[in-house]
Design an enzyme around this catalytic site. Sequence first.
Site, PDB file in Angstrom:
ATOM      1  N   GLU A  32       0.885  -1.173   0.000  1.00 35.25           N
ATOM      2  CA  GLU A  32       0.000   0.000   0.000  1.00 35.25           C
ATOM      3  C   GLU A  32       0.917   1.217   0.000  1.00 35.25           C
ATOM      4  OE1 GLU A  32      -1.771   2.955   0.489  1.00 35.25           O
ATOM      5  OE2 GLU A  32      -2.155   2.472   2.600  1.00 35.25           O
TER       6      GLU A  32
ATOM      7  N   CYS B  78      -2.194   9.054   2.642  1.00 37.28           N
ATOM      8  CA  CYS B  78      -1.898   8.514   1.307  1.00 37.28           C
ATOM      9  C   CYS B  78      -3.049   8.766   0.329  1.00 37.28           C
ATOM     10  CB  CYS B  78      -1.545   7.040   1.380  1.00 37.28           C
ATOM     11  SG  CYS B  78      -2.780   6.065   2.222  1.00 37.28           S
TER      12      CYS B  78
HETATM   13  P1  NAD Z   1      10.633   6.898   3.681  1.00 37.90           P
HETATM   14  O1  NAD Z   1      10.500   6.458   2.289  1.00 37.90           O
HETATM   15  O2  NAD Z   1      12.003   6.951   4.285  1.00 37.90           O
HETATM   16  O3  NAD Z   1       9.775   5.964   4.660  1.00 37.90           O
HETATM   17  C1  NAD Z   1       8.424   5.629   4.459  1.00 37.90           C
HETATM   18  C2  NAD Z   1       8.079   4.581   5.517  1.00 37.90           C
HETATM   19  O4  NAD Z   1       8.799   3.389   5.254  1.00 37.90           O
HETATM   20  C3  NAD Z   1       8.507   4.970   6.930  1.00 37.90           C
HETATM   21  O5  NAD Z   1       7.528   4.526   7.825  1.00 37.90           O
HETATM   22  C4  NAD Z   1       9.813   4.220   7.164  1.00 37.90           C
HETATM   23  O6  NAD Z   1      10.017   3.882   8.521  1.00 37.90           O
HETATM   24  C5  NAD Z   1       9.605   2.985   6.344  1.00 37.90           C
HETATM   25  N1  NAD Z   1      10.840   2.448   5.795  1.00 37.90           N
HETATM   26  C6  NAD Z   1      11.832   3.138   5.194  1.00 37.90           C
HETATM   27  N2  NAD Z   1      12.785   2.291   4.753  1.00 37.90           N
HETATM   28  C7  NAD Z   1      12.374   1.038   5.084  1.00 37.90           C
HETATM   29  C8  NAD Z   1      12.908  -0.253   4.889  1.00 37.90           C
HETATM   30  N3  NAD Z   1      14.053  -0.458   4.214  1.00 37.90           N
HETATM   31  N4  NAD Z   1      12.231  -1.316   5.378  1.00 37.90           N
HETATM   32  C9  NAD Z   1      11.042  -1.142   6.012  1.00 37.90           C
HETATM   33  N5  NAD Z   1      10.470   0.047   6.217  1.00 37.90           N
HETATM   34  C10 NAD Z   1      11.133   1.129   5.749  1.00 37.90           C
HETATM   35  O7  NAD Z   1       9.994   8.296   3.761  1.00 37.90           O
HETATM   36  P2  NAD Z   1       9.395   9.244   4.895  1.00 37.90           P
HETATM   37  O8  NAD Z   1      10.232  10.472   4.959  1.00 37.90           O
HETATM   38  O9  NAD Z   1       9.106   8.551   6.182  1.00 37.90           O
HETATM   39  O10 NAD Z   1       8.033   9.578   4.173  1.00 37.90           O
HETATM   40  C11 NAD Z   1       8.143  10.216   2.910  1.00 37.90           C
HETATM   41  C12 NAD Z   1       7.208   9.693   1.913  1.00 37.90           C
HETATM   42  O11 NAD Z   1       6.709   8.395   2.202  1.00 37.90           O
HETATM   43  C13 NAD Z   1       5.967  10.551   1.851  1.00 37.90           C
HETATM   44  O12 NAD Z   1       6.207  11.635   1.020  1.00 37.90           O
HETATM   45  C14 NAD Z   1       4.950   9.627   1.293  1.00 37.90           C
HETATM   46  O13 NAD Z   1       5.036   9.635  -0.101  1.00 37.90           O
HETATM   47  C15 NAD Z   1       5.375   8.279   1.748  1.00 37.90           C
HETATM   48  N6  NAD Z   1       4.541   7.753   2.840  1.00 37.90           N
HETATM   49  C16 NAD Z   1       3.420   7.104   2.481  1.00 37.90           C
HETATM   50  C17 NAD Z   1       2.583   6.619   3.455  1.00 37.90           C
HETATM   51  C18 NAD Z   1       1.322   5.903   3.106  1.00 37.90           C
HETATM   52  O14 NAD Z   1       0.403   5.897   3.890  1.00 37.90           O
HETATM   53  N7  NAD Z   1       1.241   5.248   1.936  1.00 37.90           N
HETATM   54  C19 NAD Z   1       2.896   6.814   4.795  1.00 37.90           C
HETATM   55  C20 NAD Z   1       4.075   7.491   5.133  1.00 37.90           C
HETATM   56  C21 NAD Z   1       4.908   7.944   4.131  1.00 37.90           C
END
Ligand code: NAD
Length: 475
Positions: free
Chosen positions: A249, A283
């Site tokens: 998701e 999202c």
């Molecule tokens: P990010 O890409 O670093 O992380 C997104 C999420 O993934 C975080 O919860 C992080 O802890 C987790 N994550 C990161 N690397 C991981 C890995 N290797 N294994 C498992 N989990 C991992 O970015 P961010 O700064 O936290 O958020 C930025 C972007 O992420 C937002 O702009 C948005 O597009 C997206 N996001 C989407 C949702 C959603 O509900 N679909 C939620 C949060 C963030």
Amino acid sequence: MYTQLGLYIDGKWLNGEGRKGEDVLNPATGKMLAHLPHASAADLDAALAAADKGLALWRATSAYDRAKIMRKAADLVRERYDHISKVMTQEQGKVYPESRAEVMTTADIIEWFAEEGRRAYGRIVPGRQKGVRQIVVQEPVGVVAAFTPWNFPTLTPVRKIAAALAAGCSIVVKASEETPGACVELVKCFADAGLPAGVLNLVFGVPANVSEHLLASPIVKKISFTGSIPVGKHLAALAAKTMKRATMELGGHSPVVVFADTDPEKAADTIAAFKYRNAGQVCISPTRFYVQEPVYNKFLARFIEYAKNIKLGDGLEKGTTMGPLANSRRLDAMEAIVQDSQKRGGKIVTGGKRHGNQGYFFEPTVITDLPDDSKLMTEEPFGPIAPIVTFKTFDEVVERANSLPYGLAAYAFTGSSATANAIGDAIQSGMVGVNSIAISTPETPFGGVKESGYGSEGGIEGLEAYTNRKFISQG
Ligand code: NAD
């Protein structure tokens, strides 16, 4: 007022004991709330072993008995809603009424899956030969590894936990390190409801290390991830190495199409409130607004009025209608969007900058006159910035709405039932709200298409995601 943080492995809460960790901050103040322990490699192995043991026990428990424990957990979430909501607002930033609504929905989701787990039926298919019975049964997929982000600290974990438990799976959840407290409280509700040790385990750590460790294990049979598209692609590749099932998701960039035959002010009120929910860090947040020329000015004026009336502040203060962004990365991202928009000829008609000098507040912002290939119109903003532009015809707006690689949510407003049918069919998206924003309920499928991911989290589809079909041919 916050909570004692810890890992939950094999029915025990673990903390300290030389574990590394990190501080959890309040985004409204930038101040530390608590210290969060990280799971060591040995802790992760213990969680996997516990989940393996928990699976054997839980899959042998009847759906009827599983539902009883789950319903009790839902009751405990409702009883404790005030505390859980306050923990959530402190760590995530969203205003208290939004936290309360999330916590109540969390309880509803547990209850819904508790009931639905009792209806995971099989079927008998007539055999080709006399005396042959062909039986299709549903079995739990096995041990699940789930990874959840910081924007919905209980809702996202519970979609995975409740569906997995209802199907008879055990689960290891790595919730967000930035918003761990509300998920800790959620897990306590399951523990206090009598969920056997090992069935549900909660870990935290360096996300990349935890996911690599868990996904390399043959014990894990399914992964469910909510988060950004790049991380989703990385985890899908890791899952493929051992052919684990996956639900992804991921992000979106939801178009909103406002046709001239709708009431533009009513549409603006509805969609602006939805836009600024959780400061836009959702999202399925509406993120690109296409308004048909004849109603553009009216829609825009009302939308701006809504944005200007938002009261920014600490989400625990009464009367606050929008809290801070959840972390400093989002502030930097908002500033980069505003800079690019200005360069591309966009007009900042309200907002556009940080607010105050403590915490991560950003003004509710509206930008007009942007070209379709600008950063804001093509990359998920995940923040309180709304680009509003015009369109002329149905075909043109459909082409523009479908032009990005995302396909999570979309919205449209129209007074014509023919247009309502046509736009619902034409938009490439996992969910479409037509004259409605109610696209996320426990009973209905929730998930994206295109690069927004695959698999559904709610409804009967959400339960199926945690079951395997087995065919037994009995001669
Ligand atoms: P990010 O890409 O670093 O992380 C997104 C999420 O993934 C975080 O919860 C992080 O802890 C987790 N994550 C990161 N690397 C991981 C890995 N290797 N294994 C498992 N989990 C991992 O970015 P961010 O700064 O936290 O958020 C930025 C972007 O992420 C937002 O702009 C948005 O597009 C997206 N996001 C989407 C949702 C959603 O509900 N679909 C939620 C949060 C963030």
